[in-house]
Scaffold this motif. Structure first.
Motif, PDB file in Angstrom:
ATOM      1  N   PRO A 100       0.889  -1.224  -0.427  1.00 58.62           N
ATOM      2  CA  PRO A 100       0.031   0.388   0.051  1.00 58.62           C
ATOM      3  C   PRO A 100       0.416   1.366  -0.330  1.00 58.62           C
ATOM      4  O   PRO A 100      -0.145   1.878  -0.610  1.00 58.62           O
ATOM      5  N   GLN A 101       1.709   1.617   0.407  1.00 57.78           N
ATOM      6  CA  GLN A 101       2.964   2.610   0.824  1.00 57.78           C
ATOM      7  C   GLN A 101       3.404   2.898  -0.274  1.00 57.78           C
ATOM      8  O   GLN A 101       3.750   3.872  -0.551  1.00 57.78           O
ATOM      9  N   MET A 102       4.052   2.227  -1.096  1.00 56.84           N
ATOM     10  CA  MET A 102       5.120   1.628  -2.202  1.00 56.84           C
ATOM     11  C   MET A 102       4.273   1.515  -3.409  1.00 56.84           C
ATOM     12  O   MET A 102       4.342   2.411  -4.160  1.00 56.84           O
ATOM     13  N   GLY A 103       3.677  -0.018  -3.867  1.00 57.27           N
ATOM     14  CA  GLY A 103       3.629  -0.086  -4.690  1.00 57.27           C
ATOM     15  C   GLY A 103       2.370   0.500  -5.478  1.00 57.27           C
ATOM     16  O   GLY A 103       2.065   0.762  -6.457  1.00 57.27           O
ATOM     17  N   LEU A 104       1.044   1.071  -4.130  1.00 56.46           N
ATOM     18  CA  LEU A 104       0.170   1.825  -4.946  1.00 56.46           C
ATOM     19  C   LEU A 104       0.659   3.482  -5.324  1.00 56.46           C
ATOM     20  O   LEU A 104      -0.213   3.255  -6.048  1.00 56.46           O
ATOM     21  N   PHE A 105       1.432   3.481  -4.585  1.00 64.57           N
ATOM     22  CA  PHE A 105       1.713   4.960  -5.047  1.00 64.57           C
ATOM     23  C   PHE A 105       2.470   4.624  -6.557  1.00 64.57           C
ATOM     24  O   PHE A 105       2.034   5.571  -6.771  1.00 64.57           O
ATOM     25  N   ILE A 106       3.943   3.715  -5.849  1.00 67.17           N
ATOM     26  CA  ILE A 106       3.958   4.141  -7.880  1.00 67.17           C
ATOM     27  C   ILE A 106       3.325   3.739  -8.727  1.00 67.17           C
ATOM     28  O   ILE A 106       2.889   4.243 -10.030  1.00 67.17           O
ATOM     29  N   PHE A 107       1.574   3.029  -8.512  1.00 64.64           N
ATOM     30  CA  PHE A 107       1.271   1.763  -9.627  1.00 64.64           C
ATOM     31  C   PHE A 107       0.531   3.410 -10.214  1.00 64.64           C
ATOM     32  O   PHE A 107       0.015   3.963 -10.873  1.00 64.64           O
ATOM     33  N   ILE A 108      -0.538   4.795  -9.052  1.00 65.06           N
ATOM     34  CA  ILE A 108      -1.366   5.301  -9.297  1.00 65.06           C
ATOM     35  C   ILE A 108      -0.160   6.417 -10.167  1.00 65.06           C
ATOM     36  O   ILE A 108      -0.661   8.143 -11.027  1.00 65.06           O
ATOM     37  N   LEU A 109       1.000   6.443  -9.765  1.00 67.21           N
ATOM     38  CA  LEU A 109       1.619   7.673 -10.779  1.00 67.21           C
ATOM     39  C   LEU A 109       2.109   7.490 -12.075  1.00 67.21           C
ATOM     40  O   LEU A 109       2.105   8.226 -12.410  1.00 67.21           O
ATOM     41  N   LEU A 110       2.439   5.987 -11.907  1.00 65.11           N
ATOM     42  CA  LEU A 110       2.886   5.398 -13.852  1.00 65.11           C
ATOM     43  C   LEU A 110       1.743   6.219 -14.141  1.00 65.11           C
ATOM     44  O   LEU A 110       1.582   6.039 -15.388  1.00 65.11           O
ATOM     45  N   PHE A 111       0.677   5.887 -13.845  1.00 65.77           N
ATOM     46  CA  PHE A 111      -0.189   6.314 -14.388  1.00 65.77           C
ATOM     47  C   PHE A 111      -1.655   7.572 -14.642  1.00 65.77           C
ATOM     48  O   PHE A 111      -2.420   7.553 -15.096  1.00 65.77           O
ATOM     49  N   SER A 112      -1.082   7.834 -13.904  1.00 64.84           N
ATOM     50  CA  SER A 112      -1.460   9.616 -14.066  1.00 64.84           C
ATOM     51  C   SER A 112      -1.624  10.251 -14.875  1.00 64.84           C
ATOM     52  O   SER A 112      -2.576  11.827 -14.613  1.00 64.84           O
ATOM     53  N   THR A 113      -1.133  10.032 -16.040  1.00 61.75           N
ATOM     54  CA  THR A 113      -1.742  11.262 -17.324  1.00 61.75           C
ATOM     55  C   THR A 113      -2.295   9.831 -18.279  1.00 61.75           C
ATOM     56  O   THR A 113      -1.892  10.997 -19.459  1.00 61.75           O
ATOM     57  N   MET A 114      -2.705   8.837 -18.022  1.00 61.45           N
ATOM     58  CA  MET A 114      -3.373   8.682 -19.137  1.00 61.45           C
ATOM     59  C   MET A 114      -4.244   9.380 -19.755  1.00 61.45           C
ATOM     60  O   MET A 114      -4.712   9.180 -20.898  1.00 61.45           O
ATOM     61  N   MET A 115      -4.906  10.318 -19.350  1.00 57.87           N
ATOM     62  CA  MET A 115      -5.916  11.478 -19.783  1.00 57.87           C
ATOM     63  C   MET A 115      -5.264  12.201 -20.125  1.00 57.87           C
ATOM     64  O   MET A 115      -5.456  12.950 -21.272  1.00 57.87           O
TER      65      MET A 115
END
Length: 254
Positions: free
Chosen positions: A75-90
């Motif tokens: 939750p602390q690292m994995g979830l944050f990294i994932f959201i960051l990776l796909f934060s520019t999707m749109m």
């Protein structure tokens, strides 16, 4: 349906070319290895850092320690990294205006959102399964896992919460047409859930329980029925944000 599959293929191809697939595999595989590894070496590290002559009676690490690392790191690292990776999707395509050409050729706006959601869903599932399976395999190799309860159901709670956060990010990304907008909305949503969690009476329905309760599910402190309502609310909120994203994009001027 062919238009949807075509756009989904385009999204997947672009994500591979931008190294998202490679990064997802590498990062979340390392996280999976890190959980049991950290649990196993922590006692040795603590002994080395203690003053000479100090005797520590540390218990031997168990499967529970490995899974507690999973619920700390993911939750602390994995979830944050994932959201960051796909934060520019749109926002990336909205800023460049690349969607206008496709939309003028008859591509439905709802197709754009659902295909992008499906891409994020696929990546989140891949990321989560990589970390979970690797953690499970190494933990089973080193320790007896019979002392741990509800391993799969506890993990499912975190999976649902992560999918909810991704959907919120997609909505914010579409609404504000910027990566920062999507991240800001997600941060505000998480902070709001933490503020709500201050009041004990909200524990029975707050989706944040899906993130905080799984470690206690492993020991039987939290019953499965207690997670039913937070899970239903999280899934309902997920669909609400997805529909809101589609509705807003249908009305958005490009």
């Amino acid at each position: 349906m062919s238009a949807w599959l075509g756009f989904f293929k385009k999204e997947w191809t672009e994500s591979v070319k931008s190294y998202k697939l490679l990064l997802t595999i590498l990062i979340f595989s390392v996280l999976g290895i890190l959980n049991p590894f950290t649990a196993k070496i922590t006692p040795a590290i603590m002994e080395n850092f203690m003053p000479e002559g100090t005797v520590l009676n540390l218990p031997e690490p168990t499967a529970l320690d490995s899974w507690l690392q999973f619920y700390k790191n993911f939750p602390q690292m994995g979830l944050f990294i994932f959201i960051l990776l796909f934060s520019t999707m749109m926002s990336k395509e909205l800023e460049k205006g690349t969607l206008v050409i496709l939309l003028t050729k008859g591509l439905r706006r709802s197709t754009v959102i659902t295909a992008k959601f499906a891409t994020g869903f696929s990546y989140w599932t891949l990321a989560f399964m990589l970390t979970f399976i690797i953690t499970y395999s190494y933990t089973a190799f080193y320790w007896d896992q019979t002392i741990v309860q509800h391993v799969f159901l506890a993990a499912g709670c975190v999976y649902v919460f992560g999918l909810l956060l991704f959907t919120i990010t997609l909505w914010g990304n579409t609404y504000f047409a910027s990566a920062y907008g999507g991240l800001l909305v997600t941060v505000i949503a998480v902070i709001t859930l933490f503020i709500i969690a201050i009041f004990p009476e909200t524990a029975s329905w707050n989706p944040l329980q899906l993130l905080t309760s799984p470690p206690r599910m492993l020991t039987g402190e939290v019953a499965l029925k207690e997670m039913r309502t937070p899970c239903i609310i999280a899934i309902s909120a997920l669909f609400v944000f997805l529909l809101a994203t589609i509705f807003h994009f249908n009305k958005k001027r490009l």
